[in-house]
Design a protein around this motif. Structure first.
Motif, PDB file in Angstrom:
ATOM      1  N   GLY A  22       0.826  -1.185   0.000  1.00 11.74           N
ATOM      2  CA  GLY A  22       0.000   0.000   0.000  1.00 11.74           C
ATOM      3  C   GLY A  22       0.863   1.238   0.000  1.00 11.74           C
ATOM      4  O   GLY A  22       2.086   1.167   0.038  1.00 11.74           O
ATOM      5  N   ALA A  66      -6.815   7.145  -4.430  1.00  8.73           N
ATOM      6  CA  ALA A  66      -6.931   5.745  -4.868  1.00  8.73           C
ATOM      7  C   ALA A  66      -8.199   5.566  -5.678  1.00  8.73           C
ATOM      8  O   ALA A  66      -9.145   6.347  -5.574  1.00  8.73           O
ATOM      9  CB  ALA A  66      -6.955   4.808  -3.657  1.00  8.73           C
ATOM     10  N   PRO A  69     -11.701  -0.729  -6.421  1.00 10.10           N
ATOM     11  CA  PRO A  69     -11.239  -1.934  -7.122  1.00 10.10           C
ATOM     12  C   PRO A  69     -11.896  -2.113  -8.484  1.00 10.10           C
ATOM     13  O   PRO A  69     -13.110  -1.945  -8.634  1.00 10.10           O
ATOM     14  CB  PRO A  69     -11.625  -3.060  -6.166  1.00 10.10           C
ATOM     15  CG  PRO A  69     -11.608  -2.424  -4.819  1.00 10.10           C
ATOM     16  CD  PRO A  69     -12.113  -1.036  -5.038  1.00 10.10           C
ATOM     17  N   GLN A  75      -4.884   0.446 -10.665  1.00  9.38           N
ATOM     18  CA  GLN A  75      -4.820   1.324  -9.501  1.00  9.38           C
ATOM     19  C   GLN A  75      -3.841   2.459  -9.767  1.00  9.38           C
ATOM     20  O   GLN A  75      -2.890   2.300 -10.538  1.00  9.38           O
ATOM     21  CB  GLN A  75      -4.392   0.532  -8.262  1.00  9.38           C
ATOM     22  CG  GLN A  75      -4.331   1.307  -6.962  1.00  9.38           C
ATOM     23  CD  GLN A  75      -5.645   1.935  -6.559  1.00  9.38           C
ATOM     24  OE1 GLN A  75      -6.013   2.975  -7.117  1.00  9.38           O
ATOM     25  NE2 GLN A  75      -6.352   1.320  -5.613  1.00  9.38           N
ATOM     26  N   PRO A 161      -8.888   6.376   4.153  1.00  5.62           N
ATOM     27  CA  PRO A 161      -9.510   5.059   4.275  1.00  5.62           C
ATOM     28  C   PRO A 161     -10.021   4.830   5.691  1.00  5.62           C
ATOM     29  O   PRO A 161      -9.482   5.385   6.657  1.00  5.62           O
ATOM     30  CB  PRO A 161      -8.371   4.093   3.936  1.00  5.62           C
ATOM     31  CG  PRO A 161      -7.420   4.902   3.132  1.00  5.62           C
ATOM     32  CD  PRO A 161      -7.493   6.290   3.679  1.00  5.62           C
ATOM     33  N   TYR A 184     -12.829   2.597   1.597  1.00  2.00           N
ATOM     34  CA  TYR A 184     -12.430   3.939   1.184  1.00  2.00           C
ATOM     35  C   TYR A 184     -13.594   4.573   0.440  1.00  2.00           C
ATOM     36  O   TYR A 184     -14.088   3.999  -0.544  1.00  2.00           O
ATOM     37  CB  TYR A 184     -11.180   3.883   0.306  1.00  2.00           C
ATOM     38  CG  TYR A 184     -10.762   5.229  -0.246  1.00  2.00           C
ATOM     39  CD1 TYR A 184     -10.547   6.311   0.600  1.00  2.00           C
ATOM     40  CD2 TYR A 184     -10.598   5.419  -1.607  1.00  2.00           C
ATOM     41  CE1 TYR A 184     -10.173   7.549   0.099  1.00  2.00           C
ATOM     42  CE2 TYR A 184     -10.210   6.650  -2.124  1.00  2.00           C
ATOM     43  CZ  TYR A 184     -10.004   7.712  -1.255  1.00  2.00           C
ATOM     44  OH  TYR A 184      -9.642   8.948  -1.761  1.00  2.00           O
ATOM     45  N   ILE A 189     -12.138  -2.308   0.169  1.00  2.00           N
ATOM     46  CA  ILE A 189     -10.795  -2.378  -0.396  1.00  2.00           C
ATOM     47  C   ILE A 189     -10.404  -3.845  -0.492  1.00  2.00           C
ATOM     48  O   ILE A 189     -10.353  -4.556   0.517  1.00  2.00           O
ATOM     49  CB  ILE A 189      -9.794  -1.607   0.492  1.00  2.00           C
ATOM     50  CG1 ILE A 189     -10.168  -0.129   0.550  1.00  2.00           C
ATOM     51  CG2 ILE A 189      -8.367  -1.782  -0.022  1.00  2.00           C
ATOM     52  CD1 ILE A 189      -9.408   0.652   1.611  1.00  2.00           C
ATOM     53  N   TYR A 204      -4.616  -3.711  -6.291  1.00  2.08           N
ATOM     54  CA  TYR A 204      -5.785  -3.446  -5.458  1.00  2.08           C
ATOM     55  C   TYR A 204      -5.767  -4.275  -4.180  1.00  2.08           C
ATOM     56  O   TYR A 204      -6.337  -3.880  -3.170  1.00  2.08           O
ATOM     57  CB  TYR A 204      -7.066  -3.730  -6.244  1.00  2.08           C
ATOM     58  CG  TYR A 204      -7.366  -2.690  -7.294  1.00  2.08           C
ATOM     59  CD1 TYR A 204      -7.848  -1.434  -6.942  1.00  2.08           C
ATOM     60  CD2 TYR A 204      -7.166  -2.957  -8.646  1.00  2.08           C
ATOM     61  CE1 TYR A 204      -8.117  -0.477  -7.900  1.00  2.08           C
ATOM     62  CE2 TYR A 204      -7.439  -2.003  -9.613  1.00  2.08           C
ATOM     63  CZ  TYR A 204      -7.911  -0.762  -9.227  1.00  2.08           C
ATOM     64  OH  TYR A 204      -8.174   0.196 -10.177  1.00  2.08           O
ATOM     65  N   ARG A 206      -4.825  -5.931  -0.686  1.00  3.97           N
ATOM     66  CA  ARG A 206      -4.182  -5.350   0.491  1.00  3.97           C
ATOM     67  C   ARG A 206      -3.950  -6.426   1.545  1.00  3.97           C
ATOM     68  O   ARG A 206      -4.856  -7.185   1.892  1.00  3.97           O
ATOM     69  CB  ARG A 206      -5.053  -4.245   1.103  1.00  3.97           C
ATOM     70  CG  ARG A 206      -5.170  -2.993   0.250  1.00  3.97           C
ATOM     71  CD  ARG A 206      -4.014  -1.996   0.463  1.00  3.97           C
ATOM     72  NE  ARG A 206      -2.757  -2.468  -0.033  1.00  3.97           N
ATOM     73  CZ  ARG A 206      -2.341  -2.356  -1.299  1.00  3.97           C
ATOM     74  NH1 ARG A 206      -3.120  -1.823  -2.204  1.00  3.97           N
ATOM     75  NH2 ARG A 206      -1.157  -2.775  -1.649  1.00  3.97           N
ATOM     76  N   GLY A 234     -14.082  -6.464   1.519  1.00  2.00           N
ATOM     77  CA  GLY A 234     -13.045  -5.729   2.231  1.00  2.00           C
ATOM     78  C   GLY A 234     -12.939  -6.120   3.690  1.00  2.00           C
ATOM     79  O   GLY A 234     -12.305  -5.423   4.487  1.00  2.00           O
ATOM     80  N   PRO A 270      -4.907   2.011   0.178  1.00  2.00           N
ATOM     81  CA  PRO A 270      -5.120   1.725  -1.240  1.00  2.00           C
ATOM     82  C   PRO A 270      -4.456   2.800  -2.093  1.00  2.00           C
ATOM     83  O   PRO A 270      -4.301   3.951  -1.652  1.00  2.00           O
ATOM     84  CB  PRO A 270      -6.645   1.773  -1.366  1.00  2.00           C
ATOM     85  CG  PRO A 270      -7.066   2.742  -0.312  1.00  2.00           C
ATOM     86  CD  PRO A 270      -6.121   2.518   0.838  1.00  2.00           C
TER      87      PRO A 270
END
Length: 312
Positions: A22, A66, A69, A75, A161, A184, A189, A204, A206, A234, A270
């Protein structure tokens, strides 16, 4: 649930390498940052001294915040020039005429912050230092890179975020765990796939890192795990259960369940958003009486996540 099944389930969710950090990671570890400057053109200039003593001036530009997704749109990412202007302008002395227009930072508080400023357009540039590659399962580092300090550059404006995290009892109250959600601008995310070691296949995805305080691993903070947020939601969950170490670790003896007094959860942002971190309190036997209340929160936060259903 049998212990062997628990161990297998946990091992399947842990990220071994997890390089998806990230923000944007500088390629040189263990550096001494000397300055962060930003001009009116939207460029950042970082000057630092590498571990071998050499000086380096690095330009970064071309990204902010960011994207949600997407399987078709990449990204956002910085563009980099590690030669002080030669790569972008074919002028190796470009850095000498760099006009710093960055004002004092008045943005939100961030963890691990080492430098920050406010650009002329009101956006923020920040640098955070993070020991991301500490071994999992409470092991002390045994390889040089595991103690590296990484610098993460971010450029953002507006809302940060949102990282939600909670402690809970799992598997009928036998074990303790954590769960939560990373979003976010109201959107989850997550990435669209990972390899066998839990490394995201796209920018994308994380990884989050879970640390436990004063646990069976010993006093102080110890790294417990690195896992991925789940696709479409997420969300994430993790139980502190006895676990066999991964191949290549110094010991293959079962590690104890390492629930602690507190938990620290750290995520790379992100896109080029900052590294985010929260701390939450661990549970005690007295909290078993609150299990219905905690389950109600779980049901709200983890809605749609079938992977974590067993850890309610």
């Amino acid at each position: 649930m049998r212990l062997a099944v628990l161990l297998a389930a946990l091992t399947a969710t842990v990220a071994l390498a997890a390089p998806a950090s990230g923000s944007e990671l500088l390629q040189d570890p263990n550096v001494k940052l000397l300055s962060l400057k930003v001009n009116a053109k939207g460029e950042a200039l970082l000057t630092y001294r590498r571990a071998d003593g050499t000086l380096r001036r690095v330009l970064a530009w071309g990204a902010i915040n960011a994207r949600a997704p997407s399987e078709t749109t990449p990204q956002v990412r910085f563009r980099w020039d590690y030669a002080g202007g030669w790569g972008k302008y074919r002028n190796g002395k470009y850095w000498k005429g760099f006009k710093n227009r960055c004002a004092a930072y008045d943005g939100p508080a961030l963890p691990m912050l080492v430098a920050a400023c406010k650009a002329p357009n009101g956006s923020y540039w920040t640098v955070q230092a993070w020991q991301r590659r500490i071994p999992l399962l409470g092991f002390d580092p045994w390889l040089p890179h595991q103690t590296n300090w990484e610098l993460h550059l971010s450029h953002f404006s507006g809302e940060l975020p949102k990282l939600e995290a909670f402690s809970n009892w799992t598997y009928g109250g036998r074990w303790q765990g954590v769960f939560g959600r990373y979003t976010y601008l109201g959107q989850p995310i997550f990435g669209f796939g990972s390899n066998a070691k839990g490394v995201p296949k796209d920018k994308y995805g994380r990884n989050l890192y879970i640390d436990t305080l004063n646990s069976a691993y010993g006093p102080g903070w110890k790294r417990e795990s690195g896992i991925l947020t789940h696709r479409s939601t997420g969300t994430f969950c993790h139980s502190f259960v006895p676990t066999r170490p991964f191949a290549g670790y110094p010991s293959q003896e079962i590690r104890p369940a390492a629930s602690g007094e507190r938990y620290r959860i750290t995520f790379g942002g992100p896109g080029v958003m900052p590294v985010m971190q929260v701390e939450i309190t661990g549970l005690t036997a007295a909290d078993l009486k609150r299990d219905d209340e905690i389950n109600s929160v779980f049901d709200q936060v983890m809605a749609g996540d079938r992977v974590c259903a067993a850890e309610r």
